[in-house]
Design an enzyme around this catalytic site. Structure first.
Site: not given
Ligand code: UT7
Length: 326
Positions: A112, A251, A281
């Site tokens: 990225c 980004h 993204n």
């Molecule tokens: O481009 C290169 C750089 N990339 C980035 O900068 C991306 C960086 N990361 C992010 O943007 C975020 O970490 C994400 C958007 C990928 C995830 O958001 P988060 O707030 O960090 O969520 P999480 O991974 O901590 O997940 C929280 C909960 C989990 O459930 P439990 O374990 O708490 O029960 C996930 O399983 O949300 C769940 N979850 C979803 N729920 C509904 C993860 N994806 C989804 C989804 N829909 N699509």
């Protein structure tokens, strides 16, 4: 003498995938995606389209915008996290598609941050005097390397391409650039199989190792930190302050990353370009597409000081500080 952008273009496939479309594929919801990422829509290329196709379209627009012909381009640098093939370079395929027969061509792999790495490299070639007109392309067909069964990643990415032409400018241009990397975090965001570490076989396909894998939380924390650090550093090295900056084009990974970093910087939110709601993204294409849109909307004017800032797999990060010359 400095290198400046003299032409910009971007190209997005027509097909739009909404959060509601994704609700039908995986266990997710429109509310979750908007609240956790800020994304509502993303574009998806047709099955017969690859990164060089989108990149070539953006390239042609940027060359036209620069009032040049493809034969005037001396070098093409292409950045992509979803290249056509491991080799040859996507830049060579773009060169052929746009008939830039006088151009040398190579790829840069910085995920990225690819567009920032490519722009920085191009600026060096211009300042060094080796090339006159350089085409820099960021193009992605991430939909083909996204696991549509993985809700953690499939809601995030989109397809698209952006390109710029860099040349020597009498006034303004790229004032300062910084690049960084921390390979210790290389496994936090990767496409594990298909290279020499995990060559393609039945097992890699069965285990879905040919798709993007990401440790979202860790990448998120890294992104907020480098966004702030990079911005401060690129400004400080140029003996400027945040007050001198008219626009930041980051980004487009997640609205919460942008908001958190902007809050730490105490920078006005209305001077930050955000278009991720429409496109998600697009990795190396996010910044040039946002740059093109901001320019066409009249948000960037001659004399504005703008910062492009990228971060992503590698881990990598980087920023360009530009005194806008168009
Ligand atoms: O481009 C290169 C750089 N990339 C980035 O900068 C991306 C960086 N990361 C992010 O943007 C975020 O970490 C994400 C958007 C990928 C995830 O958001 P988060 O707030 O960090 O969520 P999480 O991974 O901590 O997940 C929280 C909960 C989990 O459930 P439990 O374990 O708490 O029960 C996930 O399983 O949300 C769940 N979850 C979803 N729920 C509904 C993860 N994806 C989804 C989804 N829909 N699509």
């Amino acid at each position: 003498m400095k290198a400046g952008i003299i032409g910009i273009g971007s190209y997005l496939p027509d097909k739009v995938i909404s959060n509601y479309d994704l609700e039908k594929k995986v266990d997710t919801s429109n509310e979750w995606i908007i609240e956790r990422t800020g994304i509502s829509y993303r574009r998806k290329a047709n099955d017969n389209i690859c990164s060089s196709d989108l990149g070539a379209e953006a390239a042609k627009l940027s060359i036209k915008d620069a009032n040049l012909e493809p034969e005037d381009i001396d070098l093409i640098i292409s950045a992509s996290s979803s290249p056509d093939r491991i080799f040859p370079a996507t830049a060579c395929i773009i060169q052929n598609k746009i008939r830039a027969k006088n151009a040398a061509a190579f790829d840069i792999q910085a995920a990225c941050t690819g567009f920032i790495y490519a722009l920085t490299t191009a600026a060096q070639f211009i300042v060094g005097g080796q090339y006159k007109n350089i085409l820099v392309v960021g193009s992605e067909v991430l939909s083909k390397v996204t696991d549509w069964e993985d809700r953690n990643t499939c809601v995030l990415f989109g397809d698209g391409a952006g390109a710029v032409v860099l040349s020597k400018v009498k006034w303004g241009g790229v004032i300062n650039s910084i690049l960084g990397a921390d390979g210790n975090g290389s496994e936090l965001l990767e496409l594990p199989a298909g290279g020499t570490k995990e060559p393609a076989d039945f097992d890699t396909v069965k285990k879905r190792r040919h798709y993007i894998k990401m440790s979202g939380n860790e990448v998120f924390k890294f992104a907020v930190k480098v966004f702030e650090d990079c911005t401060r550093k690129v400004i400080k090295e140029a003996d400027l302050s945040l007050n001198d900056i008219d626009l930041i084009i980051p980004h487009q990974a997640n609205i919460r990353i942008i908001d958190a970093a902007i809050k730490r910087l105490k920078f006005p939110r209305d001077r930050v370009v955000v278009n991720l709601s429409n496109y998600g993204n697009m990795s190396s294409a996010s910044i040039p597409v946002a740059l093109d849109e901001a320019f066409r909307m009249g948000r960037i004017k001659k004399g504005h000081k703008i910062i492009l800032i990228g971060f992503g797999a590698g881990l990598t990060w980087g920023a360009n500080l530009i005194d806008w010359n168009l």
